[in-house]
Design a protein around this motif. Structure first.
Motif, short mmCIF file in Angstrom:
data_model
loop_
_atom_site.label_atom_id
_atom_site.label_comp_id
_atom_site.label_asym_id
_atom_site.label_seq_id
_atom_site.Cartn_x
_atom_site.Cartn_y
_atom_site.Cartn_z
N LEU A 307 -7.00 -3.17 1.45
CA LEU A 307 -6.45 -4.30 0.68
C LEU A 307 -7.55 -5.04 -0.05
N ARG A 310 -8.54 -3.64 -3.39
CA ARG A 310 -7.61 -3.83 -4.49
C ARG A 310 -7.85 -5.13 -5.24
N PRO A 323 -1.53 -10.50 0.09
CA PRO A 323 -1.37 -9.42 1.07
C PRO A 323 -2.47 -9.38 2.10
N THR A 324 -3.72 -9.52 1.66
CA THR A 324 -4.84 -9.48 2.60
C THR A 324 -4.78 -10.65 3.56
N ALA A 367 5.29 -3.59 3.91
CA ALA A 367 4.47 -2.87 2.94
C ALA A 367 5.23 -1.68 2.36
#
Length: 376
Positions: A307, A310, A323-324, A367
């Motif tokens: 992650l 990205r 997300p992270t 996810a």
């Protein structure tokens, strides 16, 4: 620094009689039992186990062979050595994962990132719990990561061997044979299976009673594992058990769900680069395994590495960071330890408690849902 601290704590703990590494104590006792000719599965605990670690030996008899080095030193020192090895391997796993990324931000230097995240991600509950219990989750993850991302990238003739060894210690890594097949690494998949079978054959010749006892009885005995309806079992089977008051038919419900989940997972693994394909396989295995204790979810570490890769080089937005941050919060929050749990209180959970008490499972499920939505 942390590995050295672990060894020092182990030595001091031995001198002072501390209770260090319950699971490690069981591993070591299995090795001592093997050396002394004591049956591994005839009793609910082994004679060499300390009074504070009276638990059954649940791993395959091949695992007891690999645990023999732990028998050389006292229980607490063995914990310190295993903890040190686990932390060193955690750093190496991060480095390998960074190097396996097809693209990454410029600031993501493999060695620097490995050292920094090796310290920071120790705060994740699966990681520190693995270390404190004296578990082998990080070691097994490292074997699989090295096999898939290092030996596979080099086309090594030893590819697949480490997956076979990991599966011989704990059966669940067999799921990665599927990854090797989907990636058309036919020889590696064959070597993984042959390694696993050969190790079983050697153990049968060495300790036939334990081999027969494990495969004929112990592997199917839920009493040896403990209350798998507990909140700490973050698998679909654990969730179904909690919803059905420990119904003995739970896996018959999980099996068709697993087949449905397998369809997109197979398609993704075939198309993805090695690291995300490895992550999809690992989390699929965690979801469909009958038992996935919270400390088994150390695969959160390479997920966070992926992650981070990205993110843009400069000034990531909140949406890009979300997300992270979400994954780190889930696995660092210790929410499962804070939940009402134990003594079957999980059967009385509210709807909200069921949602929060499934936090680890929600990470790969959410996810996957996002990936499916983006595909559509």
């Amino acid at each position: 620094m942390l590995p050295v601290v672990c060894v020092v704590v182990g030595v001091v703990g031995w001198a002072l009689g501390w209770h260090l590494g319950v699971d490690n104590a069981v591993y070591r006792s299995g090795a001592v039992a093997l050396l002394h000719g004591e049956p591994l599965y005839d009793q609910m605990f082994l004679s060499d186990e300390p009074s504070w670690a009276r638990l059954p030996f649940t791993y395959p008899p091949t695992a007891a062979v690999f645990f023999v080095p732990l028998a050389i030193v006292p229980t607490q020192v063995a914990w310190g050595v295993l903890a040190a090895i686990s932390l060193l391997l955690l750093t190496y796993v991060i480095k390998v994962c960074v190097e396996a990324l097809p693209t990454r931000p410029q600031w993501m230097d493999p060695m620097r990132t490995a050292v920094l995240l090796g310290v920071v991600l120790f705060g994740l509950e699966p990681v520190w719990r693995t270390v404190f219990l004296g578990q082998v989750n990080i070691v097994l993850m490292a074997l699989v990561v090295i096999d898939v991302l290092v030996l596979g990238a080099r086309g090594s003739r030893f590819g697949g061997v480490l997956v076979g060894v990991a599966a011989a210690v704990k059966l669940t890594p067999l799921v990665f044979v599927g990854l090797l097949l989907l990636k058309k690494r036919w020889a590696d998949a064959a070597r993984a299976v042959v390694t696993f079978v050969v190790l079983q054959g050697l153990v049968f010749l060495l300790i036939p009673h334990d081999f027969t006892r494990f495969w004929g009885h112990a592997v199917q005995d839920p009493q040896r594992i403990g209350p798998i309806y507990w909140a700490g079992n973050q698998s679909l089977n654990g969730l179904v058990l909690r919803l059905t008051d420990n119904a003995d038919w739970s896996m018959t419900v999980v099996a068709p769900i697993a087949l449905v989940l397998a369809v997109p997972c197979v398609l993704w693994v075939r198309r993805m680069s090695p690291l995300p394909a490895l992550l999809v396989t690992a989390f699929f295995g965690l979801l469909v395994s009958p038992v996935s204790w919270s400390h088994h979810w150390v695969w959160a570490v390479p997920l966070i590495v992926f992650l981070l890769s990205r993110l843009p080089d400069h000034n990531p937005t909140r949406a890009q960071l979300a997300p992270t941050v979400a994954v780190v919060l889930v696995f660092a929050s210790c929410v499962l330890l804070a939940m009402r749990n134990g003594k079957a209180v999980e059967f009385d959970w509210t709807v909200l408690e069921y949602v929060v008490g499934s936090a680890y499972m929600l990470v790969p499920l959410v996810a996957g849902a996002v990936l499916l939505a983006r595909r559509r």
